[in-house]
Scaffold this motif. Structure first.
Motif, PDB file in Angstrom:
ATOM      1  N   LYS A   1       0.843  -1.180   0.095  1.00  0.00           N
ATOM      2  CA  LYS A   1      -0.181  -0.175   0.096  1.00  0.00           C
ATOM      3  C   LYS A   1       0.846   1.226   0.253  1.00  0.00           C
ATOM      4  O   LYS A   1       1.755   1.237   0.488  1.00  0.00           O
ATOM      5  CB  LYS A   1      -0.865  -0.015   1.312  1.00  0.00           C
ATOM      6  CG  LYS A   1      -1.880  -1.020   1.326  1.00  0.00           C
ATOM      7  CD  LYS A   1      -3.006  -0.651   0.671  1.00  0.00           C
ATOM      8  CE  LYS A   1      -4.330  -1.686   0.688  1.00  0.00           C
ATOM      9  NZ  LYS A   1      -5.528  -1.383   0.376  1.00  0.00           N
ATOM     10  N   ASP A   2       0.059   2.248  -0.765  1.00  0.00           N
ATOM     11  CA  ASP A   2       1.215   3.618  -0.808  1.00  0.00           C
ATOM     12  C   ASP A   2       1.345   4.094   0.644  1.00  0.00           C
ATOM     13  O   ASP A   2       2.536   4.508   0.784  1.00  0.00           O
ATOM     14  CB  ASP A   2       0.523   4.472  -1.442  1.00  0.00           C
ATOM     15  CG  ASP A   2       0.509   4.158  -2.962  1.00  0.00           C
ATOM     16  OD1 ASP A   2       1.142   3.337  -3.408  1.00  0.00           O
ATOM     17  OD2 ASP A   2      -0.698   4.743  -3.689  1.00  0.00           O
ATOM     18  N   GLU A   3       0.554   3.989   1.596  1.00  0.00           N
ATOM     19  CA  GLU A   3       0.594   4.588   2.678  1.00  0.00           C
ATOM     20  C   GLU A   3       1.700   3.823   3.638  1.00  0.00           C
ATOM     21  O   GLU A   3       2.423   4.486   4.436  1.00  0.00           O
ATOM     22  CB  GLU A   3      -0.749   4.317   3.658  1.00  0.00           C
ATOM     23  CG  GLU A   3      -1.887   5.062   3.027  1.00  0.00           C
ATOM     24  CD  GLU A   3      -2.652   4.299   2.312  1.00  0.00           C
ATOM     25  OE1 GLU A   3      -4.114   4.340   2.004  1.00  0.00           O
ATOM     26  OE2 GLU A   3      -2.017   3.381   1.547  1.00  0.00           O
TER      27      GLU A   3
ATOM     28  N   VAL B   1       4.542   2.260   2.085  1.00  0.00           N
ATOM     29  CA  VAL B   1       5.958   2.854   1.419  1.00  0.00           C
ATOM     30  C   VAL B   1       5.984   4.175   1.775  1.00  0.00           C
ATOM     31  O   VAL B   1       7.240   4.265   1.928  1.00  0.00           O
ATOM     32  CB  VAL B   1       5.561   2.710  -0.276  1.00  0.00           C
ATOM     33  CG1 VAL B   1       6.510   3.495  -0.949  1.00  0.00           C
ATOM     34  CG2 VAL B   1       5.115   1.311  -0.669  1.00  0.00           C
ATOM     35  N   GLU B   2       5.202   4.787   1.890  1.00  0.00           N
ATOM     36  CA  GLU B   2       5.342   6.317   2.504  1.00  0.00           C
ATOM     37  C   GLU B   2       6.224   6.598   3.717  1.00  0.00           C
ATOM     38  O   GLU B   2       7.192   7.256   3.982  1.00  0.00           O
ATOM     39  CB  GLU B   2       4.205   7.058   2.471  1.00  0.00           C
ATOM     40  CG  GLU B   2       4.342   8.723   2.962  1.00  0.00           C
ATOM     41  CD  GLU B   2       4.969   9.535   2.091  1.00  0.00           C
ATOM     42  OE1 GLU B   2       5.726  10.556   2.564  1.00  0.00           O
ATOM     43  OE2 GLU B   2       4.981   9.163   0.978  1.00  0.00           O
TER      44      GLU B   2
END
Length: 209
Positions: free
Chosen positions: A177-179, A181-182
């Motif tokens: 999920k992008d969250e 990875v962030e």
């Protein structure tokens, strides 16, 4: 400029030595600025093979230094993987939680998968918070997050705000999920170039599991 072919071996060696001296000086200068030591959040994702393999590689590396490690398997709990069989030989340093019940297409029961994912996540949090392990591998956590079996906000909040600063956590699986990875410190996307499965080769012991 003198072509390499016109230089003697001694001249080529001297040129190489000077080039490496400059490279080392530049590298040492960069390394001198790297002073932070902390527990990292590491994510291995992508369509290519090797995500769990990379995670277990770090587990074995940590073991080589005598560190205690923990592994929580969110999906592959029913499979006797070579990694787990090998790690059992280090039972004084390794904690393994076989929590998964197989891939989602095998169980075909969403509520059962959600319950298994929740149990695995609770176990992972307990291991991370205990601070008894230098490294905790959450193998295939990305898969249960992909299917929203555990809220991504809950996972991100815990790993960002509650994870002890001196504990390394590795998360593997496709479709991170992008969250996640962030907030991660290290993210690797495994790219698939070729895979024998596409040519009719079945998963084989010692290679796939």
């Amino acid at each position: 400029m003198v072509e390499k072919a016109q230089l003697s071996e001694a001249e080529l060696d001297a040129r190489h030595a000077e080039k490496m001296r400059k490279k080392k000086a530049a590298r040492d200068k960069i390394m001198a600025t790297k002073t932070i030591e902390k527990g990292l959040l590491i994510v291995h994702t992508g369509k290519g093979k090797g995500k769990s393999t990379a995670g277990f590689g770090m587990v074995f590396r940590s073991l080589g230094h005598g560190h205690k490690v923990a592994v929580v398997q969110f999906v592959k709990g029913r499979i006797d993987t070579g990694e787990r069989l090998a790690l059992q030989r280090f039972d004084d340093l390794v904690t393994i939680k076989r929590m998964g019940e197989g891939f989602t297409w095998e169980t075909q029961d969403r509520q059962r998968d959600i319950a298994a994912a929740r149990e695995a996540w609770d176990a992972a949090k307990e291991l991370i918070l205990s601070r008894e392990h230098n490294l905790v591998l959450c193998d295939e956590l990305n898969i249960v997050l992909r299917y929203d079996y555990i809220p991504i906000d809950e996972v991100v909040s815990f790993l960002r705000d509650e994870k002890p600063e001196d504990v390394h956590v590795i998360v593997t699986g496709r479709n991170a999920k992008d969250e996640l990875v962030e907030i991660a410190d290290l993210v690797t996307d495994m790219t698939q170039i070729k895979h024998p499965f596409r040519s009719g080769v079945k998963p084989q012991e010692g290679i796939e599991f």
